[in-house]
Design a protein around this motif. Structure first.
Motif, mmCIF file in Angstrom:
data_model
loop_
_atom_site.group_PDB
_atom_site.id
_atom_site.type_symbol
_atom_site.label_atom_id
_atom_site.label_comp_id
_atom_site.label_asym_id
_atom_site.label_seq_id
_atom_site.Cartn_x
_atom_site.Cartn_y
_atom_site.Cartn_z
ATOM 1 N N ILE A 1 0.871 -1.180 0.000
ATOM 2 C CA ILE A 1 0.000 0.000 0.000
ATOM 3 C C ILE A 1 0.905 1.226 0.000
ATOM 4 C CG2 ILE A 1 -1.751 1.273 1.281
ATOM 5 C CD1 ILE A 1 -2.531 -1.426 2.591
ATOM 6 N N LEU A 2 0.720 2.110 -0.967
ATOM 7 C CA LEU A 2 1.472 3.358 -0.988
ATOM 8 C C LEU A 2 0.670 4.366 -0.164
ATOM 9 C CD1 LEU A 2 4.058 4.545 -2.177
ATOM 10 C CD2 LEU A 2 2.713 5.312 -4.144
ATOM 11 N N VAL A 3 1.224 4.711 1.012
ATOM 12 C CA VAL A 3 0.449 5.498 1.979
ATOM 13 C C VAL A 3 0.613 6.995 1.684
ATOM 14 C CG1 VAL A 3 -0.076 5.764 4.438
ATOM 15 C CG2 VAL A 3 0.888 3.625 3.614
ATOM 16 N N THR A 4 0.109 7.404 0.517
ATOM 17 C CA THR A 4 0.229 8.814 0.114
ATOM 18 C C THR A 4 -1.098 9.387 -0.369
ATOM 19 O OG1 THR A 4 0.872 8.141 -2.126
ATOM 20 C CG2 THR A 4 2.664 8.535 -0.583
ATOM 21 N N GLU A 5 -2.187 8.687 -0.107
ATOM 22 C CA GLU A 5 -3.501 9.184 -0.525
ATOM 23 C C GLU A 5 -3.985 10.253 0.463
ATOM 24 O OE1 GLU A 5 -5.161 8.201 -3.301
ATOM 25 O OE2 GLU A 5 -3.478 6.874 -3.796
ATOM 26 N N GLY A 6 -4.839 11.114 -0.012
ATOM 27 C CA GLY A 6 -5.386 12.158 0.859
ATOM 28 C C GLY A 6 -6.089 11.598 2.079
ATOM 29 N N PRO B 1 0.150 15.661 -4.035
ATOM 30 C CA PRO B 1 -0.787 14.726 -4.678
ATOM 31 C C PRO B 1 -0.362 13.271 -4.423
ATOM 32 C CG PRO B 1 -0.082 16.441 -6.226
ATOM 33 C CD PRO B 1 0.786 16.569 -5.021
ATOM 34 N N PRO B 2 -1.306 12.314 -4.554
ATOM 35 C CA PRO B 2 -0.982 10.905 -4.307
ATOM 36 C C PRO B 2 0.277 10.462 -5.056
ATOM 37 C CG PRO B 2 -3.328 11.148 -4.682
ATOM 38 C CD PRO B 2 -2.717 12.502 -4.929
ATOM 39 N N GLY B 3 1.100 9.669 -4.378
ATOM 40 C CA GLY B 3 2.312 9.156 -5.002
ATOM 41 C C GLY B 3 3.515 10.061 -4.843
ATOM 42 N N HIS B 4 3.310 11.291 -4.350
ATOM 43 C CA HIS B 4 4.423 12.220 -4.131
ATOM 44 C C HIS B 4 4.851 12.055 -2.680
ATOM 45 C CE1 HIS B 4 2.695 13.521 -7.852
ATOM 46 N NE2 HIS B 4 3.764 14.281 -8.078
ATOM 47 N N ILE B 5 5.948 11.358 -2.522
ATOM 48 C CA ILE B 5 6.288 10.778 -1.225
ATOM 49 C C ILE B 5 6.849 11.801 -0.228
ATOM 50 C CG2 ILE B 5 6.624 8.464 -2.133
ATOM 51 C CD1 ILE B 5 9.578 9.093 -2.439
ATOM 52 N N ILE B 6 6.771 11.416 1.058
ATOM 53 C CA ILE B 6 7.342 12.243 2.124
ATOM 54 C C ILE B 6 8.498 11.490 2.781
ATOM 55 C CG2 ILE B 6 5.188 13.487 2.531
ATOM 56 C CD1 ILE B 6 4.961 11.663 5.122
ATOM 57 N N GLY B 7 9.152 12.124 3.786
ATOM 58 C CA GLY B 7 10.346 11.523 4.381
ATOM 59 C C GLY B 7 10.397 11.616 5.899
ATOM 60 N N TYR B 8 11.621 11.415 6.418
ATOM 61 C CA TYR B 8 11.868 11.366 7.865
ATOM 62 C C TYR B 8 11.361 12.607 8.579
ATOM 63 C CZ TYR B 8 14.883 11.452 12.067
ATOM 64 O OH TYR B 8 15.377 11.526 13.333
ATOM 65 N N GLU B 9 11.713 13.804 8.038
ATOM 66 C CA GLU B 9 11.420 15.023 8.782
ATOM 67 C C GLU B 9 9.931 15.306 8.911
ATOM 68 O OE1 GLU B 9 12.738 14.979 5.757
ATOM 69 O OE2 GLU B 9 12.202 16.746 4.584
ATOM 70 N N HIS B 10 9.141 14.719 8.012
ATOM 71 C CA HIS B 10 7.704 14.991 8.078
ATOM 72 C C HIS B 10 7.078 14.456 9.370
ATOM 73 C CE1 HIS B 10 8.757 15.457 3.880
ATOM 74 N NE2 HIS B 10 7.683 16.169 3.732
ATOM 75 N N SER B 11 7.682 13.388 9.925
ATOM 76 C CA SER B 11 7.123 12.852 11.177
ATOM 77 C C SER B 11 7.187 13.913 12.276
ATOM 78 C CB SER B 11 7.858 11.579 11.604
ATOM 79 O OG SER B 11 9.205 11.859 11.906
ATOM 80 N N PHE B 12 8.210 14.762 12.222
ATOM 81 C CA PHE B 12 8.326 15.825 13.238
ATOM 82 C C PHE B 12 7.303 16.934 12.986
ATOM 83 C CE2 PHE B 12 12.456 13.722 13.144
ATOM 84 C CZ PHE B 12 12.655 13.470 14.483
ATOM 85 N N THR B 13 7.053 17.244 11.726
ATOM 86 C CA THR B 13 6.014 18.239 11.421
ATOM 87 C C THR B 13 4.665 17.732 11.933
ATOM 88 O OG1 THR B 13 7.255 18.808 9.434
ATOM 89 C CG2 THR B 13 5.005 19.645 9.570
ATOM 90 N N HIS B 14 4.398 16.438 11.723
ATOM 91 C CA HIS B 14 3.143 15.853 12.204
ATOM 92 C C HIS B 14 3.072 15.920 13.732
ATOM 93 C CE1 HIS B 14 3.349 13.289 8.279
ATOM 94 N NE2 HIS B 14 3.066 14.556 8.052
ATOM 95 N N GLN B 15 4.224 15.696 14.358
ATOM 96 C CA GLN B 15 4.292 15.767 15.821
ATOM 97 C C GLN B 15 3.925 17.176 16.296
ATOM 98 O OE1 GLN B 15 7.455 13.588 18.137
ATOM 99 N NE2 GLN B 15 8.374 15.598 18.177
ATOM 100 N N MET B 16 4.495 18.188 15.637
ATOM 101 C CA MET B 16 4.201 19.574 16.045
ATOM 102 C C MET B 16 2.733 19.907 15.756
ATOM 103 S SD MET B 16 7.031 19.810 17.188
ATOM 104 C CE MET B 16 8.811 19.686 17.023
ATOM 105 N N ARG B 17 2.208 19.386 14.635
ATOM 106 C CA ARG B 17 0.804 19.635 14.318
ATOM 107 C C ARG B 17 -0.082 19.153 15.456
ATOM 108 N NH1 ARG B 17 -3.695 16.562 10.727
ATOM 109 N NH2 ARG B 17 -3.812 15.449 12.679
ATOM 110 N N ASP B 18 0.126 17.909 15.868
ATOM 111 C CA ASP B 18 -0.724 17.331 16.913
ATOM 112 C C ASP B 18 -0.525 18.046 18.244
ATOM 113 O OD1 ASP B 18 -1.622 15.588 15.011
ATOM 114 O OD2 ASP B 18 -0.435 13.872 15.697
ATOM 115 N N PHE B 19 0.721 18.445 18.504
ATOM 116 C CA PHE B 19 1.011 19.127 19.777
ATOM 117 C C PHE B 19 0.326 20.491 19.817
ATOM 118 C CE2 PHE B 19 3.775 21.680 22.593
ATOM 119 C CZ PHE B 19 3.691 20.901 23.734
#
Ligand SMILES: NC(=O)c1ccc[n+]([C@@H]2O[C@H](COP(=O)([O-])OP(=O)(O)OC[C@H]3O[C@@H](n4cnc5c(N)ncnc54)[C@H](O)[C@@H]3O)[C@@H](O)[C@H]2O)c1
Length: 393
Positions: A311-316, A326-344
Protein backbone atom coordinates in the motif's frame (compact mmCIF):
# COMPACT_ATOMS: atom_id res chain seq x y z
CA UNK A 1 13.81 25.15 22.51
CA UNK A 2 16.79 23.73 24.40
CA UNK A 3 19.50 22.04 22.26
CA UNK A 4 20.37 22.96 18.69
CA UNK A 5 22.11 19.91 17.22
CA UNK A 6 20.46 16.81 15.67
CA UNK A 7 16.99 16.95 17.23
CA UNK A 8 17.27 20.72 17.55
CA UNK A 9 17.56 20.94 13.78
CA UNK A 10 14.81 18.36 13.14
CA UNK A 11 12.39 20.10 15.52
CA UNK A 12 13.25 23.55 14.15
CA UNK A 13 12.47 22.34 10.64
CA UNK A 14 9.10 21.14 11.91
CA UNK A 15 8.30 24.32 13.86
CA UNK A 16 9.16 26.37 10.76
CA UNK A 17 7.00 24.23 8.50
CA UNK A 18 3.98 23.20 10.53
CA UNK A 19 1.82 26.32 10.15
CA UNK A 20 2.60 26.59 6.45
CA UNK A 21 1.32 23.06 5.82
CA UNK A 22 -1.49 22.64 8.32
CA UNK A 23 -4.33 24.99 9.15
CA UNK A 24 -4.09 25.17 12.95
CA UNK A 25 -5.80 27.17 15.71
CA UNK A 26 -2.45 28.67 16.82
CA UNK A 27 0.80 29.75 15.18
CA UNK A 28 4.23 28.74 16.40
CA UNK A 29 6.61 31.66 16.97
CA UNK A 30 10.21 30.52 17.29
CA UNK A 31 11.12 32.87 20.10
CA UNK A 32 14.26 31.66 21.86
CA UNK A 33 16.77 28.83 21.49
CA UNK A 34 19.23 27.69 24.16
CA UNK A 35 22.65 26.03 23.92
CA UNK A 36 25.71 26.18 26.16
CA UNK A 37 28.18 27.73 23.73
CA UNK A 38 27.45 31.39 22.84
CA UNK A 39 29.03 31.35 19.39
CA UNK A 40 27.48 28.06 18.36
CA UNK A 41 23.99 28.82 19.64
CA UNK A 42 24.08 32.25 17.96
CA UNK A 43 24.97 30.59 14.66
CA UNK A 44 22.27 27.94 15.20
CA UNK A 45 19.61 30.55 15.98
CA UNK A 46 20.38 32.30 12.71
CA UNK A 47 20.56 29.09 10.64
CA UNK A 48 17.49 27.41 12.16
CA UNK A 49 15.26 30.48 12.26
CA UNK A 50 15.00 31.47 15.93
CA UNK A 51 14.45 35.10 16.94
CA UNK A 52 16.91 35.06 19.84
CA UNK A 53 19.30 32.82 21.76
CA UNK A 54 20.53 32.25 25.28
CA UNK A 55 23.10 30.03 27.03
CA UNK A 56 20.93 29.35 30.09
CA UNK A 57 17.69 27.35 29.69
CA UNK A 58 16.29 29.11 32.77
CA UNK A 59 15.86 32.18 30.55
CA UNK A 60 13.18 30.28 28.60
CA UNK A 61 11.29 29.51 31.79
CA UNK A 62 11.54 33.11 33.00
CA UNK A 63 10.09 34.70 29.88
CA UNK A 64 6.37 35.53 29.91
CA UNK A 65 6.08 35.30 26.12
CA UNK A 66 7.29 31.69 26.02
CA UNK A 67 4.33 29.27 26.15
CA UNK A 68 6.03 26.03 25.07
CA UNK A 69 9.41 24.56 26.01
CA UNK A 70 10.81 21.98 23.59
CA UNK A 71 13.52 19.83 25.21
CA UNK A 72 16.07 18.52 22.67
CA UNK A 73 19.00 17.81 25.00
CA UNK A 74 20.54 14.50 26.13
CA UNK A 75 18.57 12.61 28.78
CA UNK A 76 20.60 13.89 31.74
CA UNK A 77 18.87 17.30 31.57
CA UNK A 78 15.33 16.29 30.54
CA UNK A 79 13.93 16.01 34.07
CA UNK A 80 15.41 19.23 35.45
CA UNK A 81 14.29 21.35 32.48
CA UNK A 82 10.85 19.75 32.09
CA UNK A 83 10.05 19.94 35.81
CA UNK A 84 11.00 23.63 35.95
CA UNK A 85 9.02 24.39 32.79
CA UNK A 86 5.88 22.60 34.00
CA UNK A 87 6.11 24.32 37.39
CA UNK A 88 6.20 27.67 35.55
CA UNK A 89 3.07 26.75 33.56
CA UNK A 90 4.84 26.11 30.24
CA UNK A 91 3.61 23.34 27.95
CA UNK A 92 6.44 20.85 27.40
CA UNK A 93 7.48 18.72 24.46
CA UNK A 94 10.35 16.49 25.59
CA UNK A 95 12.48 14.22 23.44
CA UNK A 96 12.65 10.49 24.12
CA UNK A 97 13.51 8.57 26.17
CA UNK A 98 11.64 10.68 28.71
CA UNK A 99 14.45 10.47 31.28
CA UNK A 100 17.53 8.52 32.28
CA UNK A 101 15.92 6.69 35.20
CA UNK A 102 12.51 5.47 36.31
CA UNK A 103 12.56 7.78 39.32
CA UNK A 104 13.13 10.84 37.10
CA UNK A 105 10.42 9.69 34.69
CA UNK A 106 8.06 9.10 37.62
CA UNK A 107 8.66 12.64 38.90
CA UNK A 108 8.04 14.03 35.40
CA UNK A 109 4.81 12.06 34.96
CA UNK A 110 3.59 13.21 38.38
CA UNK A 111 4.45 16.85 37.57
CA UNK A 112 2.69 16.54 34.22
CA UNK A 113 -0.44 15.20 35.94
CA UNK A 114 -0.42 18.14 38.38
CA UNK A 115 0.17 20.66 35.59
CA UNK A 116 -2.57 19.10 33.48
CA UNK A 117 -5.14 20.08 36.09
CA UNK A 118 -4.17 23.70 35.35
CA UNK A 119 -4.43 23.19 31.59
CA UNK A 120 -0.69 22.73 31.02
CA UNK A 121 0.06 20.02 28.42
CA UNK A 122 3.03 17.72 27.97
CA UNK A 123 4.13 15.17 25.40
CA UNK A 124 7.12 12.94 24.70
CA UNK A 125 8.73 12.94 21.24
CA UNK A 126 8.18 9.42 19.96
CA UNK A 127 7.95 10.79 16.41
CA UNK A 128 7.72 7.47 14.55
CA UNK A 129 4.09 7.18 15.70
CA UNK A 130 3.46 10.01 13.25
CA UNK A 131 4.82 8.36 10.13
CA UNK A 132 1.55 7.97 8.19
CA UNK A 133 2.16 4.27 7.47
CA UNK A 134 2.68 3.61 11.19
CA UNK A 135 -0.47 5.52 12.13
CA UNK A 136 -2.29 3.50 9.50
CA UNK A 137 -0.94 0.24 10.97
CA UNK A 138 -2.58 1.19 14.24
CA UNK A 139 -5.86 1.89 12.48
CA UNK A 140 -5.79 -1.52 10.76
CA UNK A 141 -5.25 -3.22 14.12
CA UNK A 142 -7.92 -1.10 15.84
CA UNK A 143 -10.42 -1.83 13.04
CA UNK A 144 -9.91 -5.56 13.63
CA UNK A 145 -8.37 -6.15 10.20
CA UNK A 146 -5.58 -8.28 11.72
CA UNK A 147 -7.86 -10.16 14.10
CA UNK A 148 -6.23 -11.37 17.31
CA UNK A 149 -2.58 -10.24 17.45
CA UNK A 150 -0.25 -13.20 18.04
CA UNK A 151 3.22 -11.94 17.16
CA UNK A 152 5.14 -8.67 17.21
CA UNK A 153 8.63 -8.69 15.67
CA UNK A 154 10.56 -5.43 15.99
CA UNK A 155 14.13 -4.51 15.10
CA UNK A 156 15.91 -1.15 15.17
CA UNK A 157 19.44 -1.50 13.81
CA UNK A 158 22.29 0.99 13.31
CA UNK A 159 26.06 0.64 12.75
CA UNK A 160 27.58 4.03 13.63
CA UNK A 161 29.89 2.69 16.39
CA UNK A 162 31.13 -0.53 14.73
CA UNK A 163 34.58 1.12 14.47
CA UNK A 164 36.24 0.66 17.90
CA UNK A 165 37.98 4.03 17.35
CA UNK A 166 34.65 5.87 17.19
CA UNK A 167 34.84 8.23 20.17
CA UNK A 168 33.13 8.05 23.53
CA UNK A 169 30.24 10.45 22.80
CA UNK A 170 27.49 11.19 25.34
CA UNK A 171 25.33 8.38 23.93
CA UNK A 172 27.93 5.88 25.22
CA UNK A 173 27.95 7.24 28.77
CA UNK A 174 25.35 6.02 31.26
CA UNK A 175 25.32 9.22 33.33
CA UNK A 176 24.40 11.24 30.22
CA UNK A 177 22.25 8.79 28.22
CA UNK A 178 20.79 6.44 30.86
CA UNK A 179 21.38 3.43 28.61
CA UNK A 180 22.74 2.68 25.14
CA UNK A 181 21.02 1.18 22.12
CA UNK A 182 18.26 0.10 24.50
CA UNK A 183 17.03 3.56 25.53
CA UNK A 184 18.06 5.36 22.35
CA UNK A 185 16.51 3.19 19.65
CA UNK A 186 14.95 0.31 21.62
CA UNK A 187 12.65 2.87 23.26
CA UNK A 188 11.29 3.78 19.82
CA UNK A 189 10.26 0.22 18.92
CA UNK A 190 8.81 -0.34 22.38
CA UNK A 191 6.61 2.74 22.01
CA UNK A 192 5.79 2.08 18.36
CA UNK A 193 4.67 -1.53 18.86
CA UNK A 194 2.64 -0.74 21.98
CA UNK A 195 1.00 2.17 20.13
CA UNK A 196 0.21 0.09 17.04
CA UNK A 197 -1.11 -2.96 18.86
CA UNK A 198 -2.79 -1.15 21.76
CA UNK A 199 -1.12 -3.75 23.99
CA UNK A 200 1.41 -3.07 26.76
CA UNK A 201 4.49 -5.15 27.52
CA UNK A 202 3.98 -6.98 30.82
CA UNK A 203 7.28 -8.86 31.18
CA UNK A 204 10.62 -9.48 29.48
CA UNK A 205 13.67 -11.73 29.27
CA UNK A 206 16.72 -9.90 27.93
CA UNK A 207 20.37 -10.03 26.96
CA UNK A 208 22.51 -6.94 26.47
CA UNK A 209 26.15 -6.58 25.44
CA UNK A 210 28.85 -3.93 25.29
CA UNK A 211 31.14 -5.18 22.53
CA UNK A 212 33.72 -2.36 22.73
CA UNK A 213 34.39 -1.48 26.33
CA UNK A 214 36.92 1.38 25.97
CA UNK A 215 36.91 4.22 23.42
CA UNK A 216 38.89 7.39 22.65
CA UNK A 217 37.58 10.59 24.18
CA UNK A 218 35.85 12.88 21.65
CA UNK A 219 37.05 16.32 20.58
CA UNK A 220 33.55 17.25 19.43
CA UNK A 221 30.23 15.60 18.64
CA UNK A 222 26.74 16.22 17.33
CA UNK A 223 23.97 13.68 16.86
CA UNK A 224 25.56 10.42 15.61
CA UNK A 225 28.81 12.06 14.37
CA UNK A 226 31.99 12.84 16.32
CA UNK A 227 35.71 13.60 16.01
CA UNK A 228 38.78 12.54 17.99
CA UNK A 229 41.64 14.95 18.79
CA UNK A 230 43.82 14.95 15.68
CA UNK A 231 47.09 16.24 17.18
CA UNK A 232 49.06 13.11 16.32
CA UNK A 233 49.12 11.76 19.89
CA UNK A 234 47.35 8.60 20.92
CA UNK A 235 44.04 9.94 22.30
CA UNK A 236 43.04 9.36 25.91
CA UNK A 237 40.33 6.74 26.33
CA UNK A 238 37.43 6.12 28.68
CA UNK A 239 35.04 3.26 29.50
CA UNK A 240 31.80 2.67 27.60
CA UNK A 241 29.18 2.42 30.34
CA UNK A 242 26.08 1.50 28.30
CA UNK A 243 24.89 -1.42 26.16
CA UNK A 244 25.88 -1.57 22.48
CA UNK A 245 22.99 -3.96 21.77
CA UNK A 246 19.89 -5.23 23.55
CA UNK A 247 17.78 -8.23 22.56
CA UNK A 248 14.66 -9.33 24.42
CA UNK A 249 11.51 -11.37 24.25
CA UNK A 250 8.32 -10.03 25.77
CA UNK A 251 4.69 -10.82 26.56
CA UNK A 252 2.00 -8.23 25.79
CA UNK A 253 -1.14 -7.82 27.87
CA UNK A 254 -3.41 -8.79 24.96
CA UNK A 255 -1.72 -12.19 24.69
CA UNK A 256 0.83 -11.51 21.95
CA UNK A 257 4.44 -12.75 22.04
CA UNK A 258 7.06 -10.23 20.93
CA UNK A 259 10.74 -10.06 20.05
CA UNK A 260 12.83 -6.88 20.08
CA UNK A 261 16.37 -6.21 18.88
CA UNK A 262 18.15 -2.85 19.18
CA UNK A 263 21.77 -2.62 18.05
CA UNK A 264 24.43 -0.11 17.05
CA UNK A 265 26.59 -2.95 15.72
CA UNK A 266 24.46 -4.16 12.81
CA UNK A 267 27.07 -3.54 10.10
CA UNK A 268 25.48 -2.02 7.01
CA UNK A 269 22.25 -1.08 8.77
CA UNK A 270 22.16 2.71 9.10
CA UNK A 271 18.79 3.42 10.66
CA UNK A 272 16.82 0.26 9.93
CA UNK A 273 13.57 0.17 11.88
CA UNK A 274 11.31 -2.72 10.91
CA UNK A 275 8.14 -4.02 12.55
CA UNK A 276 6.03 -7.02 11.57
CA UNK A 277 2.75 -7.91 13.24
CA UNK A 278 0.94 -11.20 12.69
CA UNK A 279 -2.71 -11.63 13.62
CA UNK A 280 -5.37 -14.29 13.16
CA UNK A 281 -6.81 -12.45 10.12
CA UNK A 282 -3.71 -10.89 8.59
CA UNK A 283 -0.24 -9.42 8.90
CA UNK A 284 1.29 -5.99 8.44
CA UNK A 285 4.91 -4.91 7.92
CA UNK A 286 6.54 -1.49 8.21
CA UNK A 287 10.12 -0.71 7.12
CA UNK A 288 11.46 2.81 7.80
CA UNK A 289 13.69 2.68 4.70
CA UNK A 290 10.43 2.52 2.70
CA UNK A 291 8.40 4.72 4.98
CA UNK A 292 5.70 5.61 2.47
CA UNK A 293 4.73 1.95 2.17
CA UNK A 294 2.93 -0.66 4.20
CA UNK A 295 2.81 -4.36 3.42
CA UNK A 296 -0.56 -5.87 4.27
CA UNK A 297 -1.63 -9.51 4.10
CA UNK A 298 -5.40 -9.97 4.32
CA UNK A 299 -6.18 -13.62 5.12
CA UNK A 300 -9.91 -13.03 4.62
CA UNK A 301 -9.47 -12.62 0.87
CA UNK A 302 -10.19 -15.64 -1.41
CA UNK A 303 -7.30 -18.14 -1.14
CA UNK A 304 -6.35 -17.65 -4.78
CA UNK A 305 -5.87 -13.90 -4.26
CA UNK A 306 -3.97 -13.97 -1.00
CA UNK A 307 -0.52 -12.45 -0.75
CA UNK A 308 1.23 -9.43 0.73
CA UNK A 309 0.10 -6.26 -0.99
CA UNK A 310 2.06 -3.02 -1.04
CA UNK A 311 0.00 0.00 0.00
CA UNK A 312 1.47 3.36 -0.99
CA UNK A 313 0.45 5.50 1.98
CA UNK A 314 0.23 8.81 0.11
CA UNK A 315 -3.50 9.18 -0.52
CA UNK A 316 -5.39 12.16 0.86
CA UNK A 317 -7.38 9.85 3.13
CA UNK A 318 -4.23 8.42 4.70
CA UNK A 319 -3.20 9.90 8.08
CA UNK A 320 -1.57 13.38 7.85
CA UNK A 321 -1.29 13.20 4.04
CA UNK A 322 -4.07 15.47 2.81
CA UNK A 323 -2.00 18.59 3.57
CA UNK A 324 1.05 17.45 1.60
CA UNK A 325 1.34 16.55 -2.07
CA UNK A 326 -0.79 14.73 -4.68
CA UNK A 327 -0.98 10.91 -4.31
CA UNK A 328 2.31 9.16 -5.00
CA UNK A 329 4.42 12.22 -4.13
CA UNK A 330 6.29 10.78 -1.22
CA UNK A 331 7.34 12.24 2.12
CA UNK A 332 10.35 11.52 4.38
CA UNK A 333 11.87 11.37 7.86
CA UNK A 334 11.42 15.02 8.78
CA UNK A 335 7.70 14.99 8.08
CA UNK A 336 7.12 12.85 11.18
CA UNK A 337 8.33 15.83 13.24
CA UNK A 338 6.01 18.24 11.42
CA UNK A 339 3.14 15.85 12.20
CA UNK A 340 4.29 15.77 15.82
CA UNK A 341 4.20 19.57 16.04
CA UNK A 342 0.80 19.64 14.32
CA UNK A 343 -0.72 17.33 16.91
CA UNK A 344 1.01 19.13 19.78
CA UNK A 345 -0.13 22.62 18.71
CA UNK A 346 -3.67 21.40 18.08
CA UNK A 347 -3.85 19.74 21.50
CA UNK A 348 -2.47 22.78 23.32
CA UNK A 349 -4.69 25.23 21.43
CA UNK A 350 -7.87 23.20 21.88
CA UNK A 351 -7.18 22.19 25.48
CA UNK A 352 -6.79 18.44 25.14
CA UNK A 353 -3.93 16.19 26.21
CA UNK A 354 -1.52 15.19 23.45
CA UNK A 355 -0.12 11.64 23.21
CA UNK A 356 2.22 10.08 24.06
CA UNK A 357 1.86 11.66 27.50
CA UNK A 358 4.60 11.69 30.12
CA UNK A 359 2.69 8.81 31.76
CA UNK A 360 2.91 6.84 28.49
CA UNK A 361 6.63 7.61 28.30
CA UNK A 362 7.07 6.56 31.95
CA UNK A 363 5.59 3.19 30.98
CA UNK A 364 8.24 2.87 28.22
CA UNK A 365 10.88 3.78 30.83
CA UNK A 366 9.57 0.97 33.06
CA UNK A 367 10.00 -1.47 30.16
CA UNK A 368 13.58 -0.22 29.59
CA UNK A 369 14.23 -0.69 33.30
CA UNK A 370 12.82 -4.24 33.27
CA UNK A 371 15.01 -5.10 30.27
CA UNK A 372 18.11 -3.77 32.05
CA UNK A 373 17.30 -5.70 35.23
CA UNK A 374 16.55 -8.92 33.34
CA UNK A 375 19.89 -8.71 31.52
CA UNK A 376 21.72 -8.18 34.82
CA UNK A 377 19.96 -11.23 36.27
CA UNK A 378 21.09 -13.60 33.52
CA UNK A 379 17.95 -13.06 31.39
CA UNK A 380 15.56 -14.10 34.16
CA UNK A 381 11.90 -13.31 33.49
CA UNK A 382 11.19 -9.77 34.78
CA UNK A 383 7.74 -8.22 35.12
CA UNK A 384 7.21 -4.62 34.02
CA UNK A 385 5.91 -2.47 36.85
CA UNK A 386 2.43 -1.13 35.95
CA UNK A 387 2.81 2.56 35.02
CA UNK A 388 -0.48 3.93 36.29
CA UNK A 389 0.11 2.51 39.75
CA UNK A 390 3.54 4.15 39.65
CA UNK A 391 2.20 7.57 38.65
CA UNK A 392 -0.38 7.47 41.42
CA UNK A 393 2.15 6.41 44.05
N1 LIG B 1 12.97 11.26 18.05
C1 LIG B 1 14.07 10.82 17.47
O1 LIG B 1 14.01 10.14 16.45
C2 LIG B 1 15.41 11.15 18.07
C3 LIG B 1 16.57 11.07 17.29
C4 LIG B 1 17.79 11.46 17.86
C5 LIG B 1 17.82 11.88 19.18
N2 LIG B 1 16.68 11.92 19.93
C6 LIG B 1 16.70 12.38 21.33
O2 LIG B 1 16.91 13.79 21.32
C7 LIG B 1 17.71 14.17 22.45
C8 LIG B 1 18.93 14.91 21.93
O3 LIG B 1 19.67 14.07 21.04
P1 LIG B 1 20.52 14.67 19.80
O4 LIG B 1 20.83 13.55 18.91
O5 LIG B 1 19.83 15.87 19.28
O6 LIG B 1 21.86 15.10 20.58
P2 LIG B 1 22.99 16.10 20.05
O7 LIG B 1 24.23 15.74 20.75
O8 LIG B 1 22.96 16.19 18.57
O9 LIG B 1 22.45 17.52 20.62
C9 LIG B 1 22.32 17.78 21.98
C10 LIG B 1 22.15 19.28 22.17
O10 LIG B 1 21.88 19.55 23.54
C11 LIG B 1 22.70 20.64 23.98
N3 LIG B 1 22.81 20.54 25.43
C12 LIG B 1 23.27 19.49 26.16
N4 LIG B 1 23.15 19.77 27.48
C13 LIG B 1 22.61 21.00 27.56
C14 LIG B 1 22.25 21.86 28.64
N5 LIG B 1 22.42 21.46 29.91
N6 LIG B 1 21.73 23.08 28.37
C15 LIG B 1 21.55 23.47 27.09
N7 LIG B 1 21.87 22.71 26.02
C16 LIG B 1 22.39 21.50 26.27
C17 LIG B 1 23.97 20.46 23.20
O11 LIG B 1 24.72 21.64 23.16
C18 LIG B 1 23.39 20.08 21.81
O12 LIG B 1 22.96 21.27 21.14
C19 LIG B 1 18.02 12.88 23.20
O13 LIG B 1 17.08 12.72 24.22
C20 LIG B 1 17.85 11.80 22.13
O14 LIG B 1 17.52 10.54 22.68
C21 LIG B 1 15.48 11.58 19.38
Amino acid sequence: MVGYAFMGAAHSQAWRTVNRVYDLPARARMALICGRDTGKVAEAADRLGWEAYTTDWRDLIARDDVDVVDVCTPGDSHAEIALAALAAGKHVLCEKPLANTVSEARAMAAAAATAQAAGVRSMCGFNYRRVPAVTMMRQLVADGRLGVIRHVRATYLQDWIVDPQFPLVWRLQKDKAGSGALGDIGAHIIDLTQYVTGQLITGVSAVTETFVKERPLPAGSSGLAATVDGDGHRPATGPVTVDDAAVFVARLDGGALATYEASRFATGRKNALRVEINGSLGSVVFDLERLNELEFYDATRPAAEQGFSRILVTEGEHPYMSAWWPPGHIIGYEHSFTHQMRDFIEAVATGVDPAPSFADALQVQLVLDAVGRSAELGSSWTDVEPALATVAA
